[in-house]
Design a protein around this motif. Structure first.
Motif, mmCIF file in Angstrom:
data_model
loop_
_atom_site.group_PDB
_atom_site.id
_atom_site.type_symbol
_atom_site.label_atom_id
_atom_site.label_comp_id
_atom_site.label_asym_id
_atom_site.label_seq_id
_atom_site.Cartn_x
_atom_site.Cartn_y
_atom_site.Cartn_z
ATOM 1 N N ASN A 87 0.800 -1.217 0.000
ATOM 2 C CA ASN A 87 0.000 0.000 0.000
ATOM 3 C C ASN A 87 0.843 1.282 0.000
ATOM 4 N N HIS A 88 0.774 1.995 -1.096
ATOM 5 C CA HIS A 88 1.454 3.289 -1.188
ATOM 6 C C HIS A 88 0.439 4.418 -1.298
ATOM 7 N N SER A 89 -0.788 4.178 -0.798
ATOM 8 C CA SER A 89 -1.801 5.234 -0.851
ATOM 9 C C SER A 89 -1.399 6.385 0.055
ATOM 10 N N TYR A 90 -1.934 7.538 -0.206
ATOM 11 C CA TYR A 90 -1.628 8.773 0.533
ATOM 12 C C TYR A 90 -0.145 9.127 0.447
ATOM 13 N N ARG A 96 4.977 10.149 4.475
ATOM 14 C CA ARG A 96 4.969 10.094 5.944
ATOM 15 C C ARG A 96 6.330 10.502 6.506
ATOM 16 N N TRP A 150 5.157 2.930 9.545
ATOM 17 C CA TRP A 150 4.425 2.821 8.284
ATOM 18 C C TRP A 150 4.118 1.360 7.964
ATOM 19 N N TYR A 153 1.399 -0.055 10.500
ATOM 20 C CA TYR A 153 0.031 0.464 10.522
ATOM 21 C C TYR A 153 -0.550 0.870 9.172
ATOM 22 N N GLU A 154 0.255 0.985 8.132
ATOM 23 C CA GLU A 154 -0.286 1.452 6.855
ATOM 24 C C GLU A 154 0.008 0.529 5.679
ATOM 25 N N LYS A 157 -2.285 -2.437 5.135
ATOM 26 C CA LYS A 157 -3.699 -2.163 5.413
ATOM 27 C C LYS A 157 -4.561 -2.737 4.288
#
Length: 189
Positions: A87-90, A96, A150, A153-154, A157
């Protein structure tokens, strides 16, 4: 590991295998980083060639380990963070990182370049004309902690993957205390 019934499962398994290697490098960086800092803090009591070589070995190893994860993202560096496909969203990890260390992309690139250049021209190879100062590693250390957050928690995800890795900030605190205790025991024999 995963059963790998789908192409997505294969990607996740590949990422998890890379993550295990990166995590070990992160822990090793932290051990060398705090060993170096503790030796420097006690340098008045630690005279002689042995301690000079020991301090140098720790700091040079920090540069090498950091570049394994954050240095060149070429195919030759298979442990670089950009090789994770998760996940490389945002904006992913880099967004970050920049936010948490309060740097612009240009400032980060300059910091990254200085560390990588020191690793390439001094720590891993010895260019005869290289004469730049040793870059500070405070942001390099922070990069590992931010990367860990990261990842925890991300990054995974929505994949169903739950990280069972210990939080690197906790690992860092434990290593820092253990190194301090070990050095104090050595100094007070």
């Amino acid at each position: 590991m995963l059963d790998c019934n789908t192409p997505e499962d294969e990607v996740i398994e590949k990422d998890l295998n890379l993550l295990i290697i990166q995590y070990a490098m992160s822990e090793e960086f932290i051990g060398h980083y705090f060993s170096y800092k503790e030796l420097i803090a006690n340098s008045e009591k630690l005279n002689g060639d042995l301690w000079t070589y020991t301090k140098n070995a720790h700091i040079l190893q920090c540069f090498i380990l950091w570049c394994n994860v954050f240095g060149s993202d070429s195919e030759n560096n298979q442990t670089h963070w950009k090789h994770l496909i998760v996940n490389h969203s945002y904006g992913g990890f880099k967004a970050r990182l920049l936010k948490e260390i309060n740097m612009t992309d240009e400032e980060w690139h300059s910091n990254w370049k200085n560390i990588k250049e020191f690793r390439d021209s001094y720590a891993a190879h010895r260019d005869k004309e290289f004469n730049k100062v040793v870059p500070y590693l405070d942001n390099a250390y922070k990069a590992f902690l931010i990367y860990d957050e990261w990842i925890q928690y991300e990054a995974f995800k929505g994949t169903g993957v739950i990280s069972l890795l210990k939080n690197l900030e906790e690992v860092a605190e434990e290593k820092k205390q253990k190194i301090k205790k070990d050095l104090n025991a050595l100094l007070h024999k």
